[in-house]
Structure formats: structure tokens, C-alpha cells
Scaffold this motif. Structure first.
Motif, mmCIF file in Angstrom:
data_model
loop_
_atom_site.group_PDB
_atom_site.id
_atom_site.type_symbol
_atom_site.label_atom_id
_atom_site.label_comp_id
_atom_site.label_asym_id
_atom_site.label_seq_id
_atom_site.Cartn_x
_atom_site.Cartn_y
_atom_site.Cartn_z
ATOM 1 N N PRO A 1 0.832 -1.200 0.000
ATOM 2 C CA PRO A 1 0.000 0.000 0.000
ATOM 3 C C PRO A 1 0.872 1.259 0.000
ATOM 4 N N GLY A 2 0.567 2.177 -0.879
ATOM 5 C CA GLY A 2 1.380 3.382 -1.035
ATOM 6 C C GLY A 2 2.464 3.250 -2.090
ATOM 7 N N GLY A 3 2.714 2.024 -2.556
ATOM 8 C CA GLY A 3 3.686 1.806 -3.623
ATOM 9 C C GLY A 3 3.127 2.186 -4.974
ATOM 10 N N THR A 4 3.995 2.227 -5.980
ATOM 11 C CA THR A 4 3.570 2.672 -7.311
ATOM 12 C C THR A 4 3.916 1.643 -8.377
ATOM 13 N N VAL A 5 3.166 1.730 -9.483
ATOM 14 C CA VAL A 5 3.454 0.926 -10.661
ATOM 15 C C VAL A 5 3.523 1.844 -11.869
ATOM 16 N N LEU A 6 4.356 1.461 -12.821
ATOM 17 C CA LEU A 6 4.462 2.164 -14.102
ATOM 18 C C LEU A 6 4.278 1.141 -15.213
ATOM 19 N N VAL A 7 3.316 1.407 -16.111
ATOM 20 C CA VAL A 7 2.996 0.489 -17.199
ATOM 21 C C VAL A 7 3.064 1.227 -18.530
ATOM 22 N N PHE A 8 3.746 0.632 -19.499
ATOM 23 C CA PHE A 8 3.797 1.134 -20.878
ATOM 24 C C PHE A 8 3.163 0.102 -21.804
ATOM 25 N N VAL A 9 2.375 0.567 -22.779
ATOM 26 C CA VAL A 9 1.794 -0.308 -23.809
ATOM 27 C C VAL A 9 1.823 0.422 -25.145
ATOM 28 N N TRP A 10 1.854 -0.347 -26.231
ATOM 29 C CA TRP A 10 1.826 0.261 -27.560
ATOM 30 C C TRP A 10 0.513 0.992 -27.790
ATOM 31 N N ALA A 11 0.598 2.144 -28.432
ATOM 32 C CA ALA A 11 -0.570 2.946 -28.764
ATOM 33 C C ALA A 11 -1.064 2.643 -30.170
ATOM 34 N N LEU A 12 -2.383 2.663 -30.338
ATOM 35 C CA LEU A 12 -2.960 2.601 -31.680
ATOM 36 C C LEU A 12 -2.604 3.870 -32.449
ATOM 37 N N GLU A 13 -2.579 4.986 -31.721
ATOM 38 C CA GLU A 13 -2.287 6.283 -32.333
ATOM 39 C C GLU A 13 -0.764 6.450 -32.408
ATOM 40 N N GLN A 14 -0.193 6.128 -33.538
ATOM 41 C CA GLN A 14 1.261 6.118 -33.698
ATOM 42 C C GLN A 14 1.723 7.357 -34.458
ATOM 43 N N ASN A 15 2.711 8.038 -33.908
ATOM 44 C CA ASN A 15 3.293 9.195 -34.585
ATOM 45 C C ASN A 15 4.616 8.880 -35.261
ATOM 46 N N GLY A 16 5.180 7.711 -34.971
ATOM 47 C CA GLY A 16 6.499 7.355 -35.482
ATOM 48 C C GLY A 16 6.436 6.560 -36.766
ATOM 49 N N ARG A 17 7.401 5.640 -36.935
ATOM 50 C CA ARG A 17 7.525 4.914 -38.198
ATOM 51 C C ARG A 17 6.459 3.848 -38.374
ATOM 52 N N ARG A 18 5.876 3.338 -37.263
ATOM 53 C CA ARG A 18 4.819 2.341 -37.379
ATOM 54 C C ARG A 18 3.482 3.034 -37.589
ATOM 55 N N LYS A 19 2.675 2.534 -38.516
ATOM 56 C CA LYS A 19 1.353 3.069 -38.758
ATOM 57 C C LYS A 19 0.362 1.917 -38.775
ATOM 58 N N PHE A 20 -0.745 2.090 -38.054
ATOM 59 C CA PHE A 20 -1.752 1.053 -37.981
ATOM 60 C C PHE A 20 -3.112 1.614 -38.393
ATOM 61 N N SER A 21 -3.938 0.743 -38.935
ATOM 62 C CA SER A 21 -5.299 1.126 -39.279
ATOM 63 C C SER A 21 -6.118 1.297 -38.010
ATOM 64 N N GLU A 22 -7.044 2.254 -38.035
ATOM 65 C CA GLU A 22 -7.934 2.455 -36.889
ATOM 66 C C GLU A 22 -9.000 1.365 -36.808
ATOM 67 N N SER A 23 -9.073 0.500 -37.823
ATOM 68 C CA SER A 23 -10.174 -0.456 -37.900
ATOM 69 C C SER A 23 -9.991 -1.660 -36.983
ATOM 70 N N THR A 24 -8.758 -1.937 -36.552
ATOM 71 C CA THR A 24 -8.531 -3.074 -35.657
ATOM 72 C C THR A 24 -7.438 -2.746 -34.662
ATOM 73 N N GLN A 25 -7.632 -3.219 -33.448
ATOM 74 C CA GLN A 25 -6.620 -3.016 -32.407
ATOM 75 C C GLN A 25 -5.782 -4.268 -32.174
#
Length: 231
Positions: free
Chosen positions: A142-166
Motif C-alpha cells: 500500500p502506497g507503492g507505485t506501478v508504471l505500465v507502458f503499452v503500444w498505442a494505436l495512435e502512432q506518430n512514429g515509423r509504425r502506422k496502424f489502421s484504426e479499424s482493428t486493435q
């Protein structure tokens, strides 16, 4: 960058992850590790802000990139589902063991903090992604923290994904002529990802409950959340 998931539709969630996550990372571990060496700024900032003497868990630690950020004044233990990546960590003298992120081998409240970087997007259902977050919160005090990273559908870099599927299969290519594939043709493996829409990751934390979200952000084509476990 993506392949259709038609050939995975008959697989169970666990079998899909075994074939398109666990088995793949065991095969690509050395090549993958060669590309993972520089800590991302947000994660390094989080780790360097922790109090001296903190005890933490890196769940899905890969090649141990973050286990070595602060080796002198905090202590971190790593887990990963890939035996090959755990071998790499142990060769680097990091404390690491093979474990599923849905069933971690730690008692409740064992750690001051936990990180899970680019892992939860590999779980193939919302229920399993939620369970992974619940397990992270279970192992911190209790009082501790977590940090989580996950890939975004909304990509600004070299990867581009369709909005039609996650839900996508993303290729990992080991080029012919490289040290990991010195002869023959390119080797191509496909990894399962669930791409997170804006707001989806904090919503999972809210559904799990028992914590307060302290920061939500976007960095390097990833969504991230920092949350504190309720006292």
C-alpha cells in the motif's frame, strides 16, 4: 506492419499468446536483445526518483535493460515469460526468473514499486490485460507505485496502424547476413499485439480499482500510466 489474425481465430487466448508471443520471443531473444540497450526517458526518470533502498519488480523485463539503471542504491528483481531472455539477464548477473505475468511468484505487498514495459499489450483479451494489472498491484505494498507502458494505436512514429482493428500481428525480421542469421533468407516472426486507444489503459486501472492514477502520458508511440496503490 501488420498481418491479419484470421489464422489465430480458432486458438484459445493462452494458445495464441504461446504461439505468437512466448515462442517468438524465445526464438528472437538474442536479436531482440541487441536492439534494446538505451532506457526510455520517462522510465529512467521514474526509476531515478525512487527513494534509496526501494525494492522493485520488473515484470516482463526482457534483456534486463531497466534492471541496471540503478544498481547501487535500489534493488530490482526481474521476471519474464521467455526462458531465452531470462538466460540473457542471468548472464548479465541480474536477479531474474521465468514467470507468467498473470501468476507472479511473490507474496502480496512484497515490493515498493513495479514496472511493466511493453508487456500488457501482448495479452490477448481485456480480461487477461486487466488481470495483469491486478497482479502488478497485488505485489506492491500500500502506497507503492506501478508504471505500465503499452503500444498505442495512435502512432506518430515509423509504425502506422489502421484504426479499424486493435489486434494485430507485427513482424519481427532477422535479416539475412546479420550475425543472428548469417546465411539463407530473412527470418520473419509475427508477434501478437493489442494496440491501446487513448484512455483505454487508465480505464483498465480504474476497473481494477484499489489505486489512484498519478500520471497518464504518451511517449515513443506508447501510452503509459503511473498509479499508486491505496493505503
Amino acid at each position: 506492419m501488420k498481418e491479419p489474425l484470421a489464422d489465430t481465430l480458432e486458438l484459445s487466448e493462452a494458445d495464441k499468446e504461446e504461439q505468437y508471443v512466448h515462442a517468438v520471443y524465445n526464438e528472437i531473444a538474442t536479436h531482440f536483445s541487441d536492439t534494446r540497450f538505451k532506457p526510455w526517458p520517462v522510465i529512467e526518470r521514474y526509476l531515478r526518483a525512487l527513494p534509496i533502498g526501494s525494492l522493485g519488480a520488473d515484470v516482463g523485463c526482457g534483456n534486463g535493460k531497466y534492471l541496471g539503471v540503478r544498481t547501487g542504491d535500489i534493488f530490482m528483481m526481474g521476471t519474464d515469460r521467455s526462458e531465452s531472455l531470462v538466460d540473457i539477464c542471468q548472464q548479465r548477473s541480474y536477479e531474474c526468473l521465468v514467470s507468467d505475468g498473470l501468476d507472479l511468484p511473490y507474496r502480496e505487498g512484497a515490493f515498493d514499486f513495479a514496472i511493466s514495459i511493453a508487456v500488457i499489450h501482448h495479452f490477448s483479451s481485456e480480461e487477461r490485460r486487466r488481470a495483469a494489472i491486478k497482479e502488478l498491484l497485488r505485489i506492491i505494498r500500500p502506497g507503492g507505485t506501478v508504471l505500465v507502458f503499452v503500444w498505442a494505436l495512435e502512432q506518430n512514429g515509423r509504425r502506422k496502424f489502421s484504426e479499424s482493428t486493435q489486434d494485430v500481428l507485427v513482424p519481427w525480421v532477422i535479416p539475412a547476413g546479420s550475425k543472428n542469421q548469417p546465411t539463407g533468407e530473412d527470418r520473419i516472426y509475427h508477434r501478437y499485439y493489442h494496440l491501446f486507444r487513448e484512455g483505454e489503459l487508465p480505464a483498465l486501472f480504474e476497473q481494477v480499482g484499489g489505486c489512484a492514477i498519478e500520471e497518464v502520458g504518451y511517449d515513443r508511440d506508447n501510452w503509459y500510466v503511473t498509479a499508486r496503490k491505496e493505503l
